[in-house]
Scaffold this motif. Structure first.
Motif, PDB file in Angstrom:
ATOM      1  N   ALA A 163       1.012  -1.194  -0.083  1.00 54.64           N
ATOM      2  CA  ALA A 163      -0.156   0.101   0.068  1.00 54.64           C
ATOM      3  C   ALA A 163       0.714   1.232   0.112  1.00 54.64           C
ATOM      4  CB  ALA A 163      -0.783   0.024   1.115  1.00 54.64           C
ATOM      5  N   ILE A 164       0.554   2.354  -0.736  1.00 56.05           N
ATOM      6  CA  ILE A 164       0.926   3.706  -0.464  1.00 56.05           C
ATOM      7  C   ILE A 164       0.757   4.296   0.748  1.00 56.05           C
ATOM      8  CG2 ILE A 164       1.226   5.957  -1.311  1.00 56.05           C
ATOM      9  CD1 ILE A 164       0.539   4.629  -3.984  1.00 56.05           C
ATOM     10  N   VAL A 165       1.477   4.494   1.864  1.00 57.47           N
ATOM     11  CA  VAL A 165       0.781   4.968   3.125  1.00 57.47           C
ATOM     12  C   VAL A 165       1.282   6.330   3.253  1.00 57.47           C
ATOM     13  CG1 VAL A 165       1.571   4.566   5.504  1.00 57.47           C
ATOM     14  CG2 VAL A 165       1.446   2.550   4.116  1.00 57.47           C
ATOM     15  N   ASP A 166       0.282   7.255   3.598  1.00 54.43           N
ATOM     16  CA  ASP A 166       0.585   8.528   3.740  1.00 54.43           C
ATOM     17  C   ASP A 166       1.114   8.669   5.370  1.00 54.43           C
ATOM     18  OD1 ASP A 166      -0.912   8.485   1.571  1.00 54.43           O
ATOM     19  OD2 ASP A 166      -2.551   9.459   2.234  1.00 54.43           O
ATOM     20  N   ASN A 167       2.434   9.024   5.485  1.00 55.15           N
ATOM     21  CA  ASN A 167       3.007   9.393   6.653  1.00 55.15           C
ATOM     22  C   ASN A 167       3.143  10.738   7.054  1.00 55.15           C
ATOM     23  OD1 ASN A 167       4.100   8.701   9.068  1.00 55.15           O
ATOM     24  ND2 ASN A 167       6.059   8.579   8.039  1.00 55.15           N
ATOM     25  N   TRP A 168       1.944  11.404   7.587  1.00 56.57           N
ATOM     26  CA  TRP A 168       1.896  12.705   7.796  1.00 56.57           C
ATOM     27  C   TRP A 168       2.823  13.402   9.113  1.00 56.57           C
ATOM     28  CZ3 TRP A 168       0.718  15.253   3.217  1.00 56.57           C
ATOM     29  CH2 TRP A 168      -0.211  14.729   2.633  1.00 56.57           C
ATOM     30  N   ALA A 169       3.033  12.308   9.889  1.00 56.28           N
ATOM     31  CA  ALA A 169       3.658  12.391  11.360  1.00 56.28           C
ATOM     32  C   ALA A 169       4.571  13.234  11.372  1.00 56.28           C
ATOM     33  CB  ALA A 169       3.452  11.260  12.141  1.00 56.28           C
ATOM     34  N   PRO A 170       5.972  12.976  10.664  1.00 55.94           N
ATOM     35  CA  PRO A 170       7.050  13.798  10.853  1.00 55.94           C
ATOM     36  C   PRO A 170       6.809  15.256  10.410  1.00 55.94           C
ATOM     37  CG  PRO A 170       7.483  11.654   9.423  1.00 55.94           C
ATOM     38  CD  PRO A 170       6.213  11.881   9.813  1.00 55.94           C
ATOM     39  N   TYR A 171       6.024  15.469   9.458  1.00 57.85           N
ATOM     40  CA  TYR A 171       5.781  16.937   9.198  1.00 57.85           C
ATOM     41  C   TYR A 171       5.103  17.708  10.195  1.00 57.85           C
ATOM     42  CZ  TYR A 171       4.067  21.100   6.802  1.00 57.85           C
ATOM     43  OH  TYR A 171       3.845  22.205   6.070  1.00 57.85           O
ATOM     44  N   TYR A 172       3.897  16.951  10.693  1.00 57.36           N
ATOM     45  CA  TYR A 172       3.100  17.556  11.853  1.00 57.36           C
ATOM     46  C   TYR A 172       4.051  17.711  13.004  1.00 57.36           C
ATOM     47  CZ  TYR A 172      -1.086  16.635   9.152  1.00 57.36           C
ATOM     48  OH  TYR A 172      -2.184  16.583   8.006  1.00 57.36           O
TER      49      TYR A 172
END
Lengths: 362, 310
Positions: free
Chosen positions: A255-264
């Motif tokens: 799956a393509i996983v959206d990993n927004w945590a580092p940016y947030y």
């Protein structure tokens, strides 16, 4: 239809506002960070991924921040009301996580210059307190396109697309291009759902694709319904936005996983430090904002290696997934030999690449 | 049987599945409207059925229990509407809309703990050699039980409304509640029972979505199916067999446009997806253009509150 819930959540926000009034008297109170989601956070897709990042940020900062969220906020005036309410209740930072929130974000930002606004996938930046961020999802599509090209037996790959906007077209073209690279016979069949989330329609679309001979399903909509259909019909599929392997344990490829945590986390840190300024960023595989989920049992080792090599090439910057020579569907030249698409060219994408059948609906 | 690259047999088989939830909800609403009540809460009852059916099926491990639960939940939701409109004399349109909004919010609340769970699967019926008959076998004998239940519901409602005494009483109540009352029929009781039947059907239709069609719980997953069911009743001009035809037409158009796209054919799918709504509007226009026609088709007391006089 989601108004009932909006009312409930707004009422909750009002309640928060009331408590904020009394608590604001203490200097040590945590910084409030608001999130608004366009759909239900339980979709296991787009909205879920944003909420996972919110939870990660909350855990990272502990008592230093207090996050609140409102889900299922329609794009338009409702979004403006919700964000105004958040700002009034003391939120110092607001993450607006859908493309269509643009006008609302800028309208509210004008009235609350001290609040930092972070708008995902947007393009409107009319005020110094509006920041834009996005992720290079199409880089992930290059990887799953490679896997799809290697694994299809019928040479037909099905793609469930939401709306004909640049971001979705980037995904279709990139997946097709890389499937074609490893399998010249690969065809792409695209079904436009004209919705981000309607599980019954997405399921019907997946079934139609399978009935038409596709043996690999990828989607750019929010629900897990295509995965469930694929599992039932014994067809391979890719997850979208989060690891969806639990819905199709045997046929989930990755799956393509959206990993927004580092940016947030980094942006919230900057806001806490007082160093936050508006930006416009578009990170991808290299920065870890786009991740590829663990490969499913169906993916052979050599295909995994090839996919890993693709991830490495894109991450190191030595390979741009859109590198010429590439023609548009009508045969006209889009990229010359050796020319790599810049960001402006990608955002202007309103066409299929040469070889994709069908017409983009208007 | 193929037209171009489209296999007609596969198309028909999948349109039957796609149409089943709206057909169930529409048949229920048809009975409600035949009794003279307009319940706009179909969407709310459907989604309540979807979440209740899902929750009960997951908790008990039995899809059948889930279906039964959905029927009861839909009927209970409808009972709220029935009490509001028949006992407390509230406005039907407003109460129906409120029921939809309540159902959407309530289901989101109940469903929170059931997100991301895969429900127990419902087995398809095994017709043995029948399902191997070319063409017919694939169209008729390879579905889950509820597809056949929906067909039985259409036949049953048709038979009941046209051939039985109680069905005729219900129609009398819908056509002219004052006369029915004068003849000694219990207008309110008939209507509340009809409303509950409508809710039960909508609930089952919702559970079909969450337990068989998708199968998963997602907030707001009915995505307007209840409104299509409402339109379908008008489209069918309150006749059960036409509702079946309409549901298969609407379902067929959706399946066809998806398949045309999936086949990579250049076809303006926008027009095809629009067409069920256009047809409904057209039917409404034709019906309202002539008072005589409308009075032939629509139940005479539709949407009017009944006040027992004397």
């Amino acid at each position: 239809m989601k108004r009932r819930q909006l009312l409930a959540t707004s009422a909750a926000a009002l309640g928060l506002a009331a408590t904020a009034g009394t608590r604001g008297a203490f200097a040590q109170s945590p910084m409030k960070v608001g999130f608004i989601y366009v759909g239900a956070l339980g979709d296991f897709g787009w909205n879920y991924a944003h909420d996972q990042a919110r939870l990660a940020a909350q855990e990272h900062f502990g008592g230093a921040i207090e996050t609140t969220f409102v889900e299922a906020v329609p794009e338009g005036p409702d979004a403006e009301r919700v964000m105004t309410q958040m700002a009034l209740s003391g939120a110092q930072m607001i993450f607006a996580t859908s493309f269509g929130y643009g006008p609302a974000v800028n309208a509210v930002a004008a009235r609350f210059p001290d609040v930092a606004f972070e708008h995902a996938t947007g393009y409107m930046q009319d005020h110094p307190n509006v920041s834009l961020y996005n992720a290079r999802f199409h880089e992930g599509r290059a990887v799953i396109g490679t896997i799809a090209g290697r694994m299809t037996e019928t040479n037909k790959i099905g793609y469930i697309a939401a709306f004909p906007i640049a971001e979705v077209l980037m995904g279709i073209n990139c997946a097709y291009l890389h499937a074609k690279k490893v399998n010249p016979d690969a065809e792409m069949r695209v079904v436009w759902a004209f919705t981000w989330g309607d599980p019954a329609l997405e399921a019907a679309a997946a079934e139609a694709l399978i009935d038409q001979g596709c043996d690999i399903i990828m989607s750019h909509t929010d629900s897990t319904a295509p995965l469930l259909v694929a599992q039932e019909r014994g067809v391979h599929a890719f997850g979208q936005a989060s690891d969806m392997s639990s819905f199709a344990p045997e046929t989930h490829l990755t799956a393509i996983v959206d990993n927004w945590a580092p940016y947030y986390i980094s942006r919230i840190q900057e806001k806490l430090d007082g160093s936050w300024t508006a930006g416009n960023v578009w990170p991808g595989l290299a920065e870890g904002e786009v991740l590829i989920a663990p490969y499913g049992p169906a993916v052979p080792a050599e295909v995994q290696e090839e996919a890993d090599a693709m991830i490495a090439a894109i991450s190191s910057g030595e390979y741009n997934p859109f590198t010429g020579p590439l023609n548009k569907q009508d045969g006209s030249v889009w990229l010359e030999e050796g020319q790599a698409a810049d960001d402006g060219m990608l955002w202007g994408m309103d066409f299929y690449l040469e070889g994709i059948e069908g017409e983009i609906p208007s | 049987m193929e037209i171009g690259s489209l296999n007609v047999v596969v198309l028909i088989a999948s349109l039957m599945v796609a149409a089943t939830p709206i057909l169930m909800a529409a048949i229920g609403e048809l009975v409600v409207e035949k009794a003279g009540v307009l319940n706009l809460g179909v969407e709310g009852m459907m989604i309540t059925g979807a979440v209740s059916g899902f929750a009960i099926a997951v908790t008990t491990g039995s899809p059948v229990m889930g279906m039964l639960g959905a029927i009861i939940a839909g009927a209970l939701m409808a009972l709220i509407f029935g009490i509001l409109t028949q006992v407390l004399m509230a406005n039907q349109v407003a109460s129906g809309l409120a029921l939809t909004l309540f159902g959407l919010g309530f289901s989101a609340l109940v469903g929170q703990g059931f997100v991301g769970i895969v429900p127990p699967r419902t087995a398809k019926l095994d017709f043995g050699p029948l399902s191997d008959i070319p063409v017919l076998g694939q169209i008729l004998f390879r579905h889950d039980a509820l597809v056949y239940v929906s067909l039985l519901m259409v036949a049953g409602v048709w038979y009941w409304l046209t051939r039985t005494r109680s069905g005729r009483i219900l129609r009398a109540v819908g056509e002219n509640h004052d006369s029915a009352h004068a003849l000694g029929y219990k207008v309110r009781r008939v209507r509340i029972l009809a409303i509950m039947f409508g809710g039960a059907c909508a609930g089952l239709g919702g559970a079909y979505l969450s337990l068989i069609r998708v199968p998963q719980w997602t907030e707001g997953m009915t995505a307007g199916a209840g409104w299509i069911a409402l339109a379908l009743v008008v489209f069918a001009s309150w006749r059960p067999w036409r509702a079946l035809l309409g549901a298969y037409l609407f379902g067929g158009i959706m399946v066809l446009q998806l398949n045309l796209q999936a086949a990579g054919l250049r076809f303006p799918v926008e027009y095809l997806s629009m067409s069920p709504y256009l047809i409904t509007i057209l039917v409404l226009v034709i019906m309202s253009s002539s008072r005589a026609r409308a009075s032939l088709a629509a139940p005479g007391s539709l949407g009017q509150s009944f006040h027992a006089a004397g």
